[in-house]
Enzyme design. Structure first.
Site, PDB file in Angstrom:
ATOM      1  N   GLU A 431       0.862  -1.189   0.000  1.00 52.64           N
ATOM      2  CA  GLU A 431       0.000   0.000   0.000  1.00 52.64           C
ATOM      3  C   GLU A 431       0.894   1.234   0.000  1.00 52.64           C
ATOM      4  O   GLU A 431       1.957   1.255   0.623  1.00 52.64           O
ATOM      5  CB  GLU A 431      -0.905  -0.008   1.237  1.00 52.64           C
ATOM      6  CG  GLU A 431      -1.676   1.264   1.496  1.00 52.64           C
ATOM      7  CD  GLU A 431      -2.628   1.632   0.379  1.00 52.64           C
ATOM      8  OE1 GLU A 431      -2.622   2.812  -0.027  1.00 52.64           O
ATOM      9  OE2 GLU A 431      -3.370   0.747  -0.090  1.00 52.64           O
ATOM     10  N   ASP A 479      -6.916  -4.778  -5.305  1.00 49.22           N
ATOM     11  CA  ASP A 479      -8.060  -3.908  -5.021  1.00 49.22           C
ATOM     12  C   ASP A 479      -7.664  -2.452  -5.274  1.00 49.22           C
ATOM     13  O   ASP A 479      -7.555  -1.648  -4.348  1.00 49.22           O
ATOM     14  CB  ASP A 479      -8.503  -4.110  -3.570  1.00 49.22           C
ATOM     15  CG  ASP A 479      -9.784  -3.355  -3.235  1.00 49.22           C
ATOM     16  OD1 ASP A 479     -10.437  -2.835  -4.158  1.00 49.22           O
ATOM     17  OD2 ASP A 479     -10.120  -3.284  -2.034  1.00 49.22           O
ATOM     18  N   CYS A 506     -13.720  -1.000  -7.816  1.00 44.77           N
ATOM     19  CA  CYS A 506     -14.775  -0.033  -7.505  1.00 44.77           C
ATOM     20  C   CYS A 506     -15.140   0.792  -8.734  1.00 44.77           C
ATOM     21  O   CYS A 506     -15.927   1.727  -8.643  1.00 44.77           O
ATOM     22  CB  CYS A 506     -14.346   0.879  -6.360  1.00 44.77           C
ATOM     23  SG  CYS A 506     -12.868   1.848  -6.728  1.00 44.77           S
TER      24      CYS A 506
END
Length: 557
Positions: A431, A479, A506
């Site tokens: 991340e 993701d 998303c």
């Protein structure tokens, strides 16, 4: 209808950012005109429709009667003038609705954007929106569309993007077939009160929209949006960073959070307190944002509410009356103050102070406990996140013998990887946000998970050394945020050839693009695809909004 919506979606998505604007428009028109459903043949009792006005071209500020055919990116209605093939994208228009709209922008002759004036004939699945601000707020603009219709249109958008931009066989997209790739969309059980976090802004003027009025001469005249007297606390008007619509309550947040908002609204406007909203133009004023988060007590299951005031400087004495009133609500266990001295609009402060209670609240997800601070990232819809993560776990197809390596890309605070860690040999999470990595490490320790390693790194800037520090993964979870995956990461995935990838998206537009690259390759980059798309499961995380989540499973060919 769905195809036109998908085409318009692609035109405005990051999927098409490489193309010049006029090329995007031409593609939109070509796809919409070629693939939109044919109009029904006239019956003997009706007159035939007027011939298509091929040469029709709208003018800016022209008032038009439109018919909405579908929904596109960001929930915009795909509309046309009867008999014309010219596409106009209109906020607030819903499928099947006839409406009056004013042309706002012409996009180099390719398509136009229009502002809805009023409804002439309701759409097919019309319901009364329970929130009086639904049309103006923009946060949940589809409240007037029946929920069954909302998820149907979301499913159609995913299908058309996979077919037209992912280049997948449309025959394999039919959810009625047992071996279909595209599965039925998973609806949300609770369509109100589902958000665990809301962020409101303070403003120097109340922003409102007057009604459109039809004059006697049949000309429609709009009284422009105006700034009302008095300060405001609410949500930004769509498209404006400096305009705040006053909100007394929000049906998306929890009831205790609504109580907090009501008390703040009653208190902060008292002139005797000397509280001023921050002026984004003059850069003066004290109050910037009000953030309200709701979690759960892990022992009792009762709601826990955190209130975070974002201010331009640290003056706790000014906030004391607000703190005293808010703490009368039993669910409030934390009041924080983030101090943000910059002129930007962010709610993350350079300094953070605890004004009341504890600095974190807790939440449960898939049997794990998570500590949530004022600036932590956490799935906004907790109950539906539990459903989403369950589906991700099933899609990962772990053997359960603790033999597999999981690579969790764009891991955030580690929620997905940690829910899978106890059935894996080791989880490696990546991340870019350092604070998120810190939270992930704390969450692993809090839950007694020792086989998870979290690394801070920018996945858009990986080099030839990436992947050297961990074993070859058996399963990759990706993701990414709305722009999708960078080409460098796509190339690395095609080189490392993990047996299974679970792509959680998303943004179905960039998702379709990335799936195309992984399955069919990238000819101009001399990259060959090596994956087969097995399943796509759309999940509705945010009812009444245009957002769609997808879980995609790819297996190595």
């Amino acid at each position: 209808m769905a195809t036109a919506a998908a085409a318009a979606a692609a035109a405005f998505s990051p999927l098409r950012r490489r193309l010049p604007l006029h090329h995007r428009g031409r593609r939109l028109l070509a796809v919409a005109a070629a693939l939109s459903p044919e109009p029904p043949a006239p019956t003997p009792t009706t007159s035939p429709p007027p011939p298509p006005r091929k040469g029709y071209f709208p003018k800016r500020n022209e008032v038009l009667e439109l018919t909405c055919e579908g929904l596109a990116f960001k929930g915009k209605g795909v509309c046309r003038v009867d008999g014309s093939t010219f596409v106009l994208l209109c906020d607030g228009a819903l499928p099947g609705e006839r409406l009056l709209a004013r042309v706002r922008r012409i996009r180099r002759g390719a398509f136009a954007e229009a502002a809805k004036l009023r409804t002439l004939e309701p759409h097919r699945d019309a319901v009364d929106a329970p929130c009086p601000l639904a049309a103006d707020c923009g946060g949940c603009k589809a409240q007037s569309l029946a929920y069954a219709a909302q998820i149907r249109h979301k499913h159609l958008q995913v299908r058309e993007l996979l077919v037209n931009f992912g280049k997948f066989d449309p025959r394999k997209m039919e959810s009625s077939e047992p071996d279909a790739i595209l599965k039925p969309i998973v609806p949300c059980d609770e369509i109100f009160r589902y958000r665990n976090k809301m962020e409101f802004s303070f403003g120097t003027k109340r922003w409102m929209q007057r009604e459109w009025k039809e004059e006697k001469d049949d000309e429609v005249v709009k009284e422009e949006k105006v700034e009302g007297d008095g300060y405001s606390l609410g949500l930004h008007a769509p498209g404006f960073f400096d305009k705040v619509l006053h909100v007394e309550k929000c049906l998306l947040q929890s009831e205790p959070a609504d109580k907090v908002l009501a008390i703040v609204q009653e208190t902060w406007l008292d002139p005797a307190l000397g509280l001023t909203p921050y002026d984004v133009h003059k850069h003066v004023g004290f109050l910037k944002h009000l953030m309200i988060r709701t979690g759960r007590n892990i022992t009792t299951g009762a709601p826990e509410v955190m209130v975070n005031f974002v201010t331009s400087c640290y003056k706790p004495e000014l906030l004391e009356p607000l703190v005293n009133n808010i703490t009368k609500i039993p669910e409030v266990v934390s009041i924080m103050n983030n101090v943000n001295t910059s002129v930007g609009n962010t709610s993350v402060g350079e300094e953070e102070y605890t004004l009341y209670g504890k600095p974190t609240i807790t939440e449960m997800l898939r049997g794990l406990t998570f500590q949530i601070s004022a600036n932590s990232f956490f799935q906004t819809n907790t109950k539906q996140a539990d459903v989403l993560y369950k589906l991700i776990g099933e899609s990962a197809g772990l053997k359960g013998d603790g033999s597999e390596i999981i690579l969790d890309l764009f891991c955030g605070t580690g929620t997905i990887g940690l829910t899978l860690a106890r059935r894996a040999k080791h989880v490696y999470g990546y991340e870019v946000v350092p604070e998120a990595i810190s939270d992930a490490q704390k969450n692993a320790k809090l839950n007694g998970i020792s086989n998870a390693t979290f690394v801070q790194g920018d996945l858009n800037k990986i080099n030839e050394t990436f992947g050297k520090e961990f074993p070859k993964p058996d399963i990759i979870i990706s993701d990414p945020n709305r722009p999708g995956m960078h080409m460098k990461l796509i190339k690395w995935l095609l080189e490392v050839k993990a047996p299974r990838i679970v792509y959680v998206s998303c943004n179905p537009a960039t998702c379709a693009r990335d799936l195309d690259y992984l399955c069919h390759g990238v000819e101009e980059k001399d990259l060959k695809g090596c994956y087969e798309l097995k399943t796509v499961i759309p999940v509705d995380m945010f009812p009444h909004t245009p957002h769609i989540e997808c879980i995609c499973v790819l297996e190595l060919c």
